[in-house]
Write a protein that holds these residues in place. Structure first.
Motif, PDB file in Angstrom:
ATOM      1  N   GLU A 109      29.504  28.169 -22.702  1.00 29.44           N
ATOM      2  CA  GLU A 109      30.666  28.554 -21.885  1.00 29.44           C
ATOM      3  C   GLU A 109      31.519  29.585 -22.623  1.00 29.44           C
ATOM      4  N   TYR A 160      16.074  22.209 -22.481  1.00 29.97           N
ATOM      5  CA  TYR A 160      16.756  21.755 -23.696  1.00 29.97           C
ATOM      6  C   TYR A 160      15.909  20.746 -24.475  1.00 29.97           C
ATOM      7  N   ASN A 211      23.267  18.288 -26.294  1.00 31.41           N
ATOM      8  CA  ASN A 211      23.299  19.069 -25.059  1.00 31.41           C
ATOM      9  C   ASN A 211      24.732  19.433 -24.678  1.00 31.41           C
ATOM     10  N   SER A 212      25.665  18.489 -24.858  1.00 31.91           N
ATOM     11  CA  SER A 212      27.068  18.752 -24.497  1.00 31.91           C
ATOM     12  C   SER A 212      27.660  19.848 -25.385  1.00 31.91           C
ATOM     13  N   HIS A 227      20.687  24.741 -19.087  1.00 31.97           N
ATOM     14  CA  HIS A 227      19.563  24.729 -18.140  1.00 31.97           C
ATOM     15  C   HIS A 227      19.500  26.020 -17.323  1.00 31.97           C
ATOM     16  N   THR A 228      20.625  26.772 -17.291  1.00 33.46           N
ATOM     17  CA  THR A 228      20.640  28.067 -16.598  1.00 33.46           C
ATOM     18  C   THR A 228      19.591  28.995 -17.196  1.00 33.46           C
ATOM     19  N   THR A 254      25.160  26.689 -17.770  1.00 33.46           N
ATOM     20  CA  THR A 254      24.830  25.638 -18.729  1.00 33.46           C
ATOM     21  C   THR A 254      23.540  26.023 -19.450  1.00 33.46           C
ATOM     22  N   CYS A 269      25.937  22.253 -26.851  1.00 35.55           N
ATOM     23  CA  CYS A 269      25.310  23.505 -26.398  1.00 35.55           C
ATOM     24  C   CYS A 269      26.036  24.069 -25.180  1.00 35.55           C
ATOM     25  N   ASN A 270      26.314  23.199 -24.215  1.00 33.91           N
ATOM     26  CA  ASN A 270      26.975  23.650 -22.985  1.00 33.91           C
ATOM     27  C   ASN A 270      28.389  24.176 -23.248  1.00 33.91           C
ATOM     28  N   LYS A 271      29.105  23.531 -24.170  1.00 31.25           N
ATOM     29  CA  LYS A 271      30.461  24.000 -24.514  1.00 31.25           C
ATOM     30  C   LYS A 271      30.399  25.367 -25.171  1.00 31.25           C
ATOM     31  N   LYS A 316      29.057  27.802 -12.834  1.00 27.02           N
ATOM     32  CA  LYS A 316      29.116  27.524 -14.261  1.00 27.02           C
ATOM     33  C   LYS A 316      27.740  27.686 -14.896  1.00 27.02           C
TER      34      LYS A 316
END
Length: 436
Positions: free
Chosen positions: A334, A264, A326-327, A351-352, A349, A329-331, A347
């Motif tokens: 999902e 990220y 970053n938060s 970074h996956t 994210t 992006c993660n939301k 989960k």
């Protein structure tokens, strides 16, 4: 030297009975006396006065409280004696006040552990402000500093300590403190002890200590399962038309990471100047990882190239992408995973995507050494975590090998057809056992 021979040293523990607490407990004090001049200090310990052995300066009895308190007093004694002996050896003299201040770490030590750590963190904060270092890494260093300060106060009853007092037990006790007191996982302990070990190495470099006291301490990151997507899932996500337009950017950034391995923060800091034509005529991303400052050179494939061109001219500066937090992006990821109907055990994210890059390209035959260079790993041992390769790769490898055994399989099948029935084989086996 003459003075060092005449120097007399004594350490005594006693109770401060004139200031009892509400529960009746009183503080255990210490008195350092050198050449008849005393200096008192608090051990930060307390007991009920009836349990004190005045003659021996210890807690009487064999209760858990008595044993634990006496152990702490013994540690205080060992540290103070060591400080005194090193002062006599290095400087030829010692005073009770000087030993006391060194023990308490009251701002008089130029080589204090926490003092240097704080300075390093302040320097790091300035680099974060300039965009040269990651804010998340800085947050980690601040957390380690807090834990280390709490540990020193709890275990050593002081605000700081000199580098010369560090030994192998210190890092092992800090390890124990993180695991038990702070309930950290094994990998978190690894993350939190590494900066302390680096601090000791800095102490050696700055000639505050001669040798690294943590040389014998070993801890390795556990090889935890890393979430990643299979190639089919990446394709599914790539072809997805998101339900909301604001998800599109995050989808593109995630796919970009799947084909470049950039994290990220590395994508956020990616500039047009990082895109260069290389010796082979192809375009490459030439950069250094923010986390480790290690070179990460990745050849651009068609998919990430098209994503780059899609956002050309969108930003007003040299950065390639307008990257959300970053938060955020993660939301959004999902939501995208659900919309693409991708089923995962863990989960997903942002970074996956980096883990997906590693497993996907390893599965397709990219050598471990090449992958390590592209991902900007300091050691290939980090990349080898991905060598616990996916079941898909194992299956694919077997599919490639299987045709080579076709002739052998046909010959075996023909032979089996000519052999006696299995029932007869079992029967003859039973007869053989009876004969034996």
């Amino acid at each position: 030297m003459e003075q060092s021979k005449r120097s007399t040293f004594k350490l005594l523990f006693y109770l401060k009975k004139n200031e009892p607490k509400k529960n009746g407990a009183v503080a255990i004090m210490g008195r350092i006396t050198i050449d008849g001049k005393p200096a008192t200090f608090s051990t930060k310990l307390e007991i009920q006065p009836d349990n004190w052995d005045l003659k021996h300066g210890r807690v009487s009895g064999k209760s858990n409280v008595a044993v634990n308190t006496n152990n702490k007093l013994d540690k205080v004694r060992v540290r103070i004696v060591k400080i005194y002996e090193e002062m006599m050896k290095d400087e030829g003299f010692a005073t009770s006040q000087k030993v006391k201040l060194s023990f308490l770490g009251v701002g008089v030590m130029d080589d204090a552990v926490l003092k240097l750590f704080q300075k390093e963190n302040q320097d790091f904060a300035r680099m974060v402000a300039k965009g040269e270092r990651s804010a998340s890494t800085y947050a980690k260093y601040k957390k380690v500093y807090e834990h280390l300060a709490e540990f020193i106060k709890l275990r050593y009853h002081r605000e700081d300590m000199a580098f010369r007092e560090l030994n192998g037990d210190f890092i092992r006790e800090f390890d124990f403190f993180l695991r038990i007191d702070k309930e950290c996982t094994h990998n978190t302990v690894w993350v939190y002890t590494m900066p302390v070990i680096a601090l000791a190495k800095l102490g050696v470099k700055n000639r505050l200590i001669r040798d690294n006291p943590f040389e014998d301490y070993e801890i390795n990151m556990e090889e935890t399962d890393r979430t990643y997507l299979l190639k089919e899932a990446v394709e599914k996500l790539m072809l997805l038309k998101p339900s909301k337009q604001r998800y599109e950017l995050v989808k593109d950034l995630f796919i970009f990471s799947c084909f470049t391995g950039l994290s990220y923060i590395d994508i956020k800091k990616l500039k047009w100047s990082n895109i260069q034509s290389f010796f082979d005529g192809h375009q490459w991303i030439i950069s250094r990882r923010k986390k480790s400052d290690v070179a990460s050179n990745v050849r651009l494939m068609e998919i990430p190239k098209r994503i780059i061109e899609k956002y050309r001219g969108v930003t007003r500066n040299d950065f390639i992408f307008p990257v959300p937090s970053n938060s955020t992006c993660n939301k959004h990821i999902e939501k995208l995973i659900k919309e693409a109907e991708i089923v995962t055990e863990q989960k997903v994210t942002f970074h996956t995507a980096r883990h997906t890059f590693a497993t996907m390209f390893l599965t397709e035959g990219v050598p471990l050494e090449s992958l390590s260079k592209m991902m900007g790993h300091k050691n290939i041992s980090t990349t080898q975590i991905y060598a616990k390769i996916t079941s898909q790769k194992i299956s694919k490898d077997m599919d490639l090998v299987a045709p080579r055994f076709a002739a052998m399989e046909n010959a075996f099948e023909a032979m089996q057809n000519e052999n006696v029935a299995p029932e007869e084989i079992v029967m003859s086996g039973e007869e053989l056992e009876l004969a034996m």
